[in-house]
Write a protein that holds these residues in place. Structure first.
Motif, PDB file in Angstrom:
ATOM      1  N   ALA A   3      90.790  32.871  24.677  1.00 20.39           N
ATOM      2  CA  ALA A   3      91.644  33.749  25.476  1.00 20.39           C
ATOM      3  C   ALA A   3      92.309  34.833  24.630  1.00 20.39           C
ATOM      4  CB  ALA A   3      92.710  32.926  26.185  1.00 20.39           C
ATOM      5  N   ALA A   4      92.440  34.591  23.306  1.00 25.78           N
ATOM      6  CA  ALA A   4      93.154  35.527  22.447  1.00 25.78           C
ATOM      7  C   ALA A   4      92.263  36.605  21.855  1.00 25.78           C
ATOM      8  CB  ALA A   4      93.834  34.756  21.320  1.00 25.78           C
ATOM      9  N   ARG A   5      90.987  36.601  22.176  1.00 25.24           N
ATOM     10  CA  ARG A   5      90.063  37.549  21.534  1.00 25.24           C
ATOM     11  C   ARG A   5      90.404  38.997  21.803  1.00 25.24           C
ATOM     12  NH1 ARG A   5      84.353  34.285  22.696  1.00 25.24           N
ATOM     13  NH2 ARG A   5      84.669  32.690  21.058  1.00 25.24           N
ATOM     14  N   ASP A   6      90.933  39.294  23.002  1.00 20.97           N
ATOM     15  CA  ASP A   6      91.261  40.689  23.295  1.00 20.97           C
ATOM     16  C   ASP A   6      92.677  41.055  22.860  1.00 20.97           C
ATOM     17  OD1 ASP A   6      92.773  39.355  25.132  1.00 20.97           O
ATOM     18  OD2 ASP A   6      92.022  40.432  26.896  1.00 20.97           O
ATOM     19  N   GLY A   7      93.421  40.073  22.317  1.00 21.51           N
ATOM     20  CA  GLY A   7      94.752  40.350  21.795  1.00 21.51           C
ATOM     21  C   GLY A   7      95.815  40.636  22.836  1.00 21.51           C
ATOM     22  N   SER A   8      95.538  40.322  24.083  1.00 27.63           N
ATOM     23  CA  SER A   8      96.494  40.600  25.151  1.00 27.63           C
ATOM     24  C   SER A   8      96.905  39.286  25.829  1.00 27.63           C
ATOM     25  CB  SER A   8      95.868  41.544  26.186  1.00 27.63           C
ATOM     26  OG  SER A   8      96.750  41.792  27.242  1.00 27.63           O
ATOM     27  N   PRO A   9      98.204  39.098  26.085  1.00 25.24           N
ATOM     28  CA  PRO A   9      99.329  40.006  25.833  1.00 25.24           C
ATOM     29  C   PRO A   9      99.714  40.053  24.359  1.00 25.24           C
ATOM     30  CG  PRO A   9     100.145  37.939  26.716  1.00 25.24           C
ATOM     31  CD  PRO A   9      98.657  37.852  26.771  1.00 25.24           C
ATOM     32  N   ALA A  10     100.478  41.090  24.005  1.00 21.55           N
ATOM     33  CA  ALA A  10     100.860  41.306  22.617  1.00 21.55           C
ATOM     34  C   ALA A  10     102.179  40.614  22.289  1.00 21.55           C
ATOM     35  CB  ALA A  10     100.981  42.806  22.345  1.00 21.55           C
ATOM     36  N   LEU A  11     102.394  40.395  21.009  1.00 24.73           N
ATOM     37  CA  LEU A  11     103.644  39.833  20.509  1.00 24.73           C
ATOM     38  C   LEU A  11     104.809  40.785  20.807  1.00 24.73           C
ATOM     39  CD1 LEU A  11     105.097  37.697  18.592  1.00 24.73           C
ATOM     40  CD2 LEU A  11     104.568  39.319  16.743  1.00 24.73           C
TER      41      LEU A  11
END
Length: 324
Positions: free
Chosen positions: A106-114
């Motif tokens: 789920a984190a591959r697209d980096g969304s949502p951001a920190l």
């Protein structure tokens, strides 16, 4: 006493001005006064100063608050004190390793951001040597600005009882306030730092573990300590997808967190629960979104009674839910 004597004199069947040692019936006036004396409430003289009555009212409010909180003599469950979360019957526990794998995908697209800042709802059990334990619910919202300054808003509210009065210890005295009562509103000047929690948390699992070890002021990071450090992190940062995936991997590798099944948190969200005993008489529960590894909440429940503080086994010591 003077009022009663006046009534008695007025009801005297043999007044000094009348026939001595009269043996006849009372006249109408005497009957009326005697009826007042026997059947009407005793007159009350309001001689206490207003301040004293204010103190009595304050004590009454606190007593009412504690009665609502701790339950009545019949053992009614405490309204403000949450019950421990229960696992949904027949739900299938999801291993932490599986959650970590799903979170990495789920984190591959980096969304949502920190994002720096947090939105957290908490319930904490306050205890003292000379007062009954009280559960204090509050909500805290921290927002950071581009110039490094930030604001913090803390309100007394309980999502489980919307619109109902909320117990708070504002001023070190338990009292009831309106739902949404502002406990504090602060603005802080620009702040920067290269140490946790001001430093940006990394999304590499090994580096994140080092970050949490430093945040927890320890050389090692046991599973209970990992949970404490993760809660501290979430009280300062809203994790992005990559940071949540890294944290899920740390949970999976920590050991001691047993999958127990599906729960519904106190905001109505569904998650997977993982529990461990911390060795100090508390059972710790971690609630994760199984698809993303996002931490939804944490709960600490007493596994044995503490009679010194009047707390029974099963009492929720601390519960926090984090939102975006």
């Amino acid at each position: 006493m003077a009022d009663e004597l006046d009534l008695l004199r007025a009801a005297d069947p043999a007044p000094a001005a009348g026939p001595h040692f009269g043996d006849g019936p009372l006249d109408h006036t005497a009957e009326r006064h005697l009826a007042r004396l026997l059947h009407e409430p005793r007159p009350v003289r309001r001689t206490r100063p207003r301040l004293a009555w204010g103190l009595v009212a304050t004590v009454a409010v606190v007593a009412t608050a504690l009665t609502l909180l701790l339950g009545g003599s019949a053992g009614t469950p405490a309204l403000a004190a949450p019950r421990p979360l229960t696992v949904r019957a027949h739900s299938v526990p999801v291993p932490l390793a599986d959650v970590a794998e799903l979170a990495a995908v789920a984190a591959r697209d980096g969304s949502p951001a920190l994002r720096q800042g947090t939105h957290v709802q908490s319930w904490s059990l306050g205890m003292s040597d000379d007062k009954p334990p009280v559960t204090l619910p509050e909500e805290r919202v921290v927002r950071w600005r581009a110039d490094g300054s930030h604001t913090e808003l803390v309100v007394a509210t309980d999502p489980g009882r919307p619109g109902r009065p909320v117990l708070t210890d504002e001023g070190d005295t338990p009292r009831l306030v309106e739902d949404g009562h502002v406990l504090s509103r602060r603005t802080y000047p620009p702040m920067w730092g290269d140490a946790p929690p001001l430093a940006t948390p990394p999304h590499d699992p090994a580096k994140l573990r080092t970050y949490l070890t430093e945040l927890n002021y320890t050389d090692t990071l046991s599973t209970p300590e990992l949970l404490d450090a993760a809660a501290e992190l979430l009280d300062n940062w809203t994790l992005g997808a990559r940071e949540s995936a890294a944290l899920a991997e740390l949970f999976a590798k920590a050991g001691g967190l047993r999958p127990v099944g599906e729960v519904t948190d106190r905001l109505g969200r569904t998650g997977q629960a993982y529990v461990c005993d911390d060795g100090s008489g508390q059972r710790r529960m971690l609630i994760l979104d199984p698809a993303t590894g996002t931490v939804l909440g944490m709960e600490a429940v007493l596994t044995r009674a503490d009679p010194d503080y009047g707390v029974k086994a099963g009492a929720v010591m601390q519960y926090s839910v984090w939102m975006r």
